[in-house]
Design a protein around this motif. Structure first.
Motif, PDB file in Angstrom:
ATOM      1  N   VAL A   1      42.534  62.569  11.209  1.00  5.98           N
ATOM      2  CA  VAL A   1      40.870  62.857  10.780  1.00  5.98           C
ATOM      3  C   VAL A   1      40.910  64.312  11.513  1.00  5.98           C
ATOM      4  O   VAL A   1      41.580  64.648  12.100  1.00  5.98           O
ATOM      5  CB  VAL A   1      39.308  62.586  11.557  1.00  5.98           C
ATOM      6  N   VAL A   2      40.719  65.445  10.044  1.00  2.18           N
ATOM      7  CA  VAL A   2      40.047  66.787  10.921  1.00  2.18           C
ATOM      8  C   VAL A   2      38.586  67.357  10.955  1.00  2.18           C
ATOM      9  O   VAL A   2      37.692  67.328  10.010  1.00  2.18           O
ATOM     10  CB  VAL A   2      40.449  68.514   9.607  1.00  2.18           C
ATOM     11  N   SER A   3      38.831  68.508  11.954  1.00  2.27           N
ATOM     12  CA  SER A   3      37.213  69.079  11.810  1.00  2.27           C
ATOM     13  C   SER A   3      37.535  70.319  10.985  1.00  2.27           C
ATOM     14  O   SER A   3      38.663  70.474  10.470  1.00  2.27           O
ATOM     15  CB  SER A   3      36.917  69.582  13.373  1.00  2.27           C
ATOM     16  N   ALA A   4      36.302  71.110  10.991  1.00  2.26           N
ATOM     17  CA  ALA A   4      36.605  72.133  10.366  1.00  2.26           C
ATOM     18  C   ALA A   4      37.279  73.594  10.484  1.00  2.26           C
ATOM     19  O   ALA A   4      37.458  73.251  12.198  1.00  2.26           O
ATOM     20  CB  ALA A   4      34.988  72.753   9.939  1.00  2.26           C
ATOM     21  N   LEU A   5      37.740  74.481   9.925  1.00  3.22           N
ATOM     22  CA  LEU A   5      37.782  75.368  10.936  1.00  3.22           C
ATOM     23  C   LEU A   5      37.221  75.494  12.051  1.00  3.22           C
ATOM     24  O   LEU A   5      36.765  75.311  11.938  1.00  3.22           O
ATOM     25  CB  LEU A   5      38.826  76.570   9.681  1.00  3.22           C
ATOM     26  N   ALA A   6      38.499  76.036  13.196  1.00  7.05           N
ATOM     27  CA  ALA A   6      37.581  76.780  14.371  1.00  7.05           C
ATOM     28  C   ALA A   6      37.048  76.964  13.760  1.00  7.05           C
ATOM     29  O   ALA A   6      37.022  78.747  12.954  1.00  7.05           O
ATOM     30  CB  ALA A   6      39.183  77.401  15.257  1.00  7.05           C
TER      31      ALA A   6
END
Ligand code: ADP
Ligand code: ASP
Ligand code: MG
Length: 455
Positions: free
Chosen positions: A43-48
């Motif tokens: 599961v990933v977040s948006a790029l920093a």
């Protein structure tokens, strides 16, 4: 060797650039069992920094600043194209086409919002979701390019939520069905499923989000639905720390803590974990681990039902900044039955959560951090009480299962703050924490004092 089936969540800094994405792939690959199955779910977040930028875009659209919003989106597109190009070879053309398509849609949507100068919570979700949609596409393509069997899964087709846009709650029954259909088979077949955190959709298919920081929550929801052995939160610190490292220099890592302690810390400001993350983990008794993507060999923090810190110690301290204290006074009414019900009904009607409550003979004080409906709340309270409020306050919460066993901890905490003007002090029935309400400006000093005393 026993295989651990895990959901692995990577936050914004862990997908910030091509190097971070390469590290992520290395970390995941080392956790794919020799038999390949069950493969981890990623599961990933948006790029920093991207979600903050998208929030800014919605603000510009609301002000009718369509051109400035479009310029920001163009810069964001360029950043994503650069990262996508750097992490792929074979799959590059298809990935760039997909990224471009998402941005074309986003640019069209923001243009329309800027023309109307109207951004509803529902439109906000549609804009913010783009960050996780494209980051997950990029990471999935990067896996495939390195010959890791993987598949991009659209989180909006899996995580079903209610329609409380910008802070939606999951429909666990609906989500479990979709997880069984779309995630479980991939994992069982040894394919790494990659999906965006934070985002979902209502049962009618309208895009929603779980609220800021919500990717942790997504990971826990998927983990509970899959019944994994561990929910891993990969981030930019070594685990849950004894205090916020942005306030207290060199805090220590807490090696293990209980679900209840972690919930309190997250709720009272330990940003490393979204406050709701623990709920799905508790329901299935799944350990949560916080790990550093830059130092994957470190053990991190393990959060379990019974895990707690050594005797005689506090576990950690957290703080929630910028809260408002409301004092409600009524000499005639306070002790009358029904008064507190009436009072809290007002907060309920305006959907505003109260964090700390203290009462005295003639007054009740509460703290809130969501002040969007504060004026209406005060107006309504004034129908039956005198009301005053004070802004720029903060809550410090000292957490530890040992509060129960060691009555001296409370006194030591209060003594540590003897030079700090305290506005409210409360210890809940769980006796797992003490909360102090004080001026926001006193937070750094107070946190430092407590940290020196206990760690
Ligand atoms: P991610 O993008 O990985 O979700 P976040 O920025 O949401 O990361 O959370 C990690 C950050 O939380 C850390 O960099 C740290 O500054 C902050 N933080 C605040 N309190 C704590 C705490 N008690 N322990 C660890 N990190 C904390
Ligand atoms: N990208 C979202 C945010 O910044 C969700 C998350 O990172 O957890 O709030
Ligand atoms: Mg986070």
């Amino acid at each position: 060797m026993t295989t651990t089936h895990a959901v692995m969540k990577f936050g914004g800094t862990s997908v910030a650039d091509p190097e971070a994405i390469s590290r992520l792939i290395g970390i995941v690959k080392r956790r794919i069992p020799p038999s390949r199955a069950p493969a981890p779910v990623v599961v990933v977040s948006a790029l920093a920094g991207v979600t903050d930028k998208l929030v800014e875009v919605t603000r510009l659209a609301e002000e009718g600043e369509g051109e400035r919003a479009a310029a920001m989106l163009k810069a964001l597109l360029e950043r994503h194209v650069a990262v996508a190009t750097a992490v792929t070879n074979d799959g590059r053309a298809a990935l760039l086409t997909a990224v471009q398509r998402e941005f074309d849609e986003l640019i069209g949507l923001v243009h329309a919002l800027a023309v109307l100068r109207e951004v509803s919570p529902r439109s906000t979700d549609a804009v913010l979701a783009a960050g996780e949609v494209v980051s997950s596409m990029i990471v999935a393509a990067a896996f495939a390019d390195r010959r890791v069997p993987s598949v991009w899964v659209d989180a909006r087709k899996v995580l079903v939520t209610d329609a409380e846009h910008t802070g939606a709650a999951p429909d666990m029954i609906g989500t479990r069905e979709r997880v069984q259909e779309r995630l479980a088979p991939a994992s069982a077949a040894g394919t790494v499923a990659v999906l965006g955190g934070f985002i979902g959709a209502t049962s009618n298919g309208v895009t929603s989000t779980l609220g800021r920081g919500g990717s942790d929550y997504s990971a826990a929801i998927f983990g509970a639905c899959l019944g994994v052995d561990e929910i891993q939160i990969w981030t930019d610190v070594d685990g849950m720390l004894t205090a916020d490292p942005r306030i207290v220099p060199r805090p220590r890592v807490v090696p293990q803590l209980s679900f209840a302690e972690a919930s309190e810390l997250a709720y009272f400001g330990a940003k490393v974990l979204h406050p709701s993350t623990i709920l799905p983990a508790v329901s299935k008794n799944i350990p949560v681990r916080i790990l550093n993507a830059r130092r994957p060999e470190n053990p991190g923090t393990r959060i379990t039902a019974d895990g707690s810190t050594a005797e005689g110690q506090l576990t950690a301290i957290a703080c929630k900044r910028d809260v408002t204290v409301i004092d409600i006074t009524s000499t005639r009414m306070l002790m009358a039955h029904g008064f507190l019900r009436r009072l809290f009904e007002v907060f309920e009607r305006f959907k505003t959560a109260v964090d700390v409550v203290t009462t005295s003979e003639v007054s009740v004080s509460v703290t809130v951090d969501d002040t969007r409906r504060l004026e209406a709340i005060i107006d309504n309270l004034r129908n039956f009480a005198e009301v005053s409020c004070e802004r720029e306050m903060a809550i410090i919460c000292a957490v530890g299962e040992n509060f129960r066993a060691d009555p001296t901890l409370f006194g030591r905490a209060v003594t540590a703050l003897d030079r700090v003007p305290l506005r409210l002090v409360s210890q809940a029935a769980s006796r797992r924490n003490i909360t102090f309400v004080l001026r926001d400006a006193d937070v750094p000093h107070a946190m430092m004092r407590l940290h020196e005393t206990f760690f």
